[in-house]
Design a protein around this motif. Structure first.
Motif, PDB file in Angstrom:
ATOM      1  N   ARG A  85      29.005  42.418  44.143  1.00  0.00           N
ATOM      2  CA  ARG A  85      29.054  41.704  42.865  1.00  0.00           C
ATOM      3  C   ARG A  85      29.906  40.439  42.994  1.00  0.00           C
ATOM      4  NH1 ARG A  85      30.132  46.050  39.827  1.00  0.00           N
ATOM      5  NH2 ARG A  85      32.381  45.762  39.787  1.00  0.00           N
ATOM      6  N   ALA A  86      31.062  40.559  43.645  1.00  0.00           N
ATOM      7  CA  ALA A  86      31.938  39.396  43.829  1.00  0.00           C
ATOM      8  C   ALA A  86      31.265  38.336  44.690  1.00  0.00           C
ATOM      9  CB  ALA A  86      33.256  39.837  44.468  1.00  0.00           C
ATOM     10  N   LEU A  87      30.597  38.763  45.756  1.00  0.00           N
ATOM     11  CA  LEU A  87      29.935  37.806  46.651  1.00  0.00           C
ATOM     12  C   LEU A  87      28.790  37.094  45.945  1.00  0.00           C
ATOM     13  CD1 LEU A  87      29.867  39.926  49.941  1.00  0.00           C
ATOM     14  CD2 LEU A  87      31.475  38.109  49.316  1.00  0.00           C
ATOM     15  N   PHE A 138      40.748  37.202  38.812  1.00  0.00           N
ATOM     16  CA  PHE A 138      40.353  37.482  40.195  1.00  0.00           C
ATOM     17  C   PHE A 138      41.167  38.620  40.806  1.00  0.00           C
ATOM     18  CE2 PHE A 138      38.546  33.262  39.505  1.00  0.00           C
ATOM     19  CZ  PHE A 138      37.246  33.521  39.912  1.00  0.00           C
ATOM     20  N   ARG A 139      42.380  38.827  40.332  1.00  0.00           N
ATOM     21  CA  ARG A 139      43.144  39.989  40.795  1.00  0.00           C
ATOM     22  C   ARG A 139      42.418  41.280  40.396  1.00  0.00           C
ATOM     23  NH1 ARG A 139      48.306  42.172  42.539  1.00  0.00           N
ATOM     24  NH2 ARG A 139      47.688  44.351  42.788  1.00  0.00           N
ATOM     25  N   GLU A 140      41.925  41.329  39.185  1.00  0.00           N
ATOM     26  CA  GLU A 140      41.168  42.508  38.741  1.00  0.00           C
ATOM     27  C   GLU A 140      39.931  42.713  39.605  1.00  0.00           C
ATOM     28  OE1 GLU A 140      40.400  41.836  34.606  1.00  0.00           O
ATOM     29  OE2 GLU A 140      42.478  42.267  34.002  1.00  0.00           O
ATOM     30  N   MET A 141      39.276  41.616  39.963  1.00  0.00           N
ATOM     31  CA  MET A 141      38.092  41.705  40.812  1.00  0.00           C
ATOM     32  C   MET A 141      38.453  42.263  42.184  1.00  0.00           C
ATOM     33  SD  MET A 141      35.440  38.631  41.856  1.00  0.00           S
ATOM     34  CE  MET A 141      36.495  37.911  43.124  1.00  0.00           C
ATOM     35  N   PHE A 142      39.535  41.773  42.767  1.00  0.00           N
ATOM     36  CA  PHE A 142      39.928  42.244  44.096  1.00  0.00           C
ATOM     37  C   PHE A 142      40.448  43.683  44.062  1.00  0.00           C
ATOM     38  CE2 PHE A 142      40.602  37.534  44.946  1.00  0.00           C
ATOM     39  CZ  PHE A 142      39.376  37.409  45.592  1.00  0.00           C
ATOM     40  N   ASP A 143      41.106  44.066  42.985  1.00  0.00           N
ATOM     41  CA  ASP A 143      41.539  45.461  42.841  1.00  0.00           C
ATOM     42  C   ASP A 143      40.334  46.402  42.830  1.00  0.00           C
ATOM     43  OD1 ASP A 143      44.275  44.991  42.813  1.00  0.00           O
ATOM     44  OD2 ASP A 143      44.398  44.871  40.624  1.00  0.00           O
ATOM     45  N   PHE A 157      47.388  40.632  46.811  1.00  0.00           N
ATOM     46  CA  PHE A 157      46.224  40.380  45.961  1.00  0.00           C
ATOM     47  C   PHE A 157      46.472  39.281  44.924  1.00  0.00           C
ATOM     48  CE2 PHE A 157      43.980  44.736  46.624  1.00  0.00           C
ATOM     49  CZ  PHE A 157      43.596  44.304  47.881  1.00  0.00           C
ATOM     50  N   ASP A 158      47.714  39.102  44.482  1.00  0.00           N
ATOM     51  CA  ASP A 158      47.994  37.975  43.590  1.00  0.00           C
ATOM     52  C   ASP A 158      47.778  36.656  44.335  1.00  0.00           C
ATOM     53  OD1 ASP A 158      48.578  39.390  41.307  1.00  0.00           O
ATOM     54  OD2 ASP A 158      50.749  39.337  41.582  1.00  0.00           O
TER      55      ASP A 158
END
Length: 203
Positions: A85-87, A138-143, A157-158
């Motif tokens: 999803r992110a990609l 974006f932190r939520e996305m990476f989490d 991640f921040d």
């Protein structure tokens, strides 16, 4: 299509001039002349340049939130997997920027940050909230990605979330400096490749 209100017209004219020349070089008198209003008409909507800057930042944040929501909601329709999803979302963002023939016009938040001494604390605080909003998104996305795909290297991640903002804003600056409108999209695709390598399990 309804005509924009006087306030929206002032904001449109101010934004175009500020992105081209900066806040300091954009005068209230030139905004008034371009909007074909009186100075009192300007001050009816904005007490001063700080109020104008605050309104521009708030409007820019709302626009970006809507843009990112739209792109990543589309990505979510195409994949349930958080990494994919992110990609997909980053690819959609790159394609959007690549389609801008003359390049991205610039960022009000970044422009205000470059000239922050012109503004009061309220404007600087709004600018800080805007940048932290990017970080949170974006932190939520990476989490979410890391919960399924632990990163292959130790990463803050921040800092990774801030990296997205850095790449986009830096790409805009580089594209303008070199006269290469599509450079920002290319930088986002490099970031996308890094995210893919960071989270994809090694075989």
């Amino acid at each position: 299509m309804p005509r924009p209100s006087h306030k929206e017209r002032i904001l449109d004219i101010a934004q175009e001039s500020i992105l081209a020349k900066g806040f300091d070089a954009t005068s209230i008198d030139e905004i008034v002349a371009a909007a074909d209003i009186t100075r009192s008409g300007f001050f009816y909507h904005f007490a001063d340049k700080n109020a104008l800057a605050l309104a521009l930042i708030d409007r820019h944040v709302a626009f970006e939130d809507q843009l990112f929501d739209s792109l990543f909601e589309r990505a979510a329709e195409l994949s349930d997997d958080p990494l994919h999803r992110a990609l997909i979302g980053m690819k959609l963002l790159a394609e959007l920027l690549e389609d801008m023939e003359t390049g991205h016009p610039g960022c009000i938040v970044a422009t205000a940050a470059y000239q922050d001494r012109l503004f009061n604390q309220k404007v600087r605080d709004a600018n800080r909230r805007a940048v932290l909003g990017w970080r949170q998104r974006f932190r939520e996305m990476f989490d979410q990605i890391a919960a399924v795909y632990p990163p292959q290297e130790e990463v803050d991640f921040d800092a990774l979330a801030d990296f997205v903002n850095t790449v986009v804003e830096g790409g805009i600056v580089m594209a303008k400096s070199l006269g290469e409108p599509k450079m920002t999209a290319g930088q986002i695709m490099l970031l996308r490749q890094y995210i893919k390598l960071l989270f994809n399990p090694r075989s």
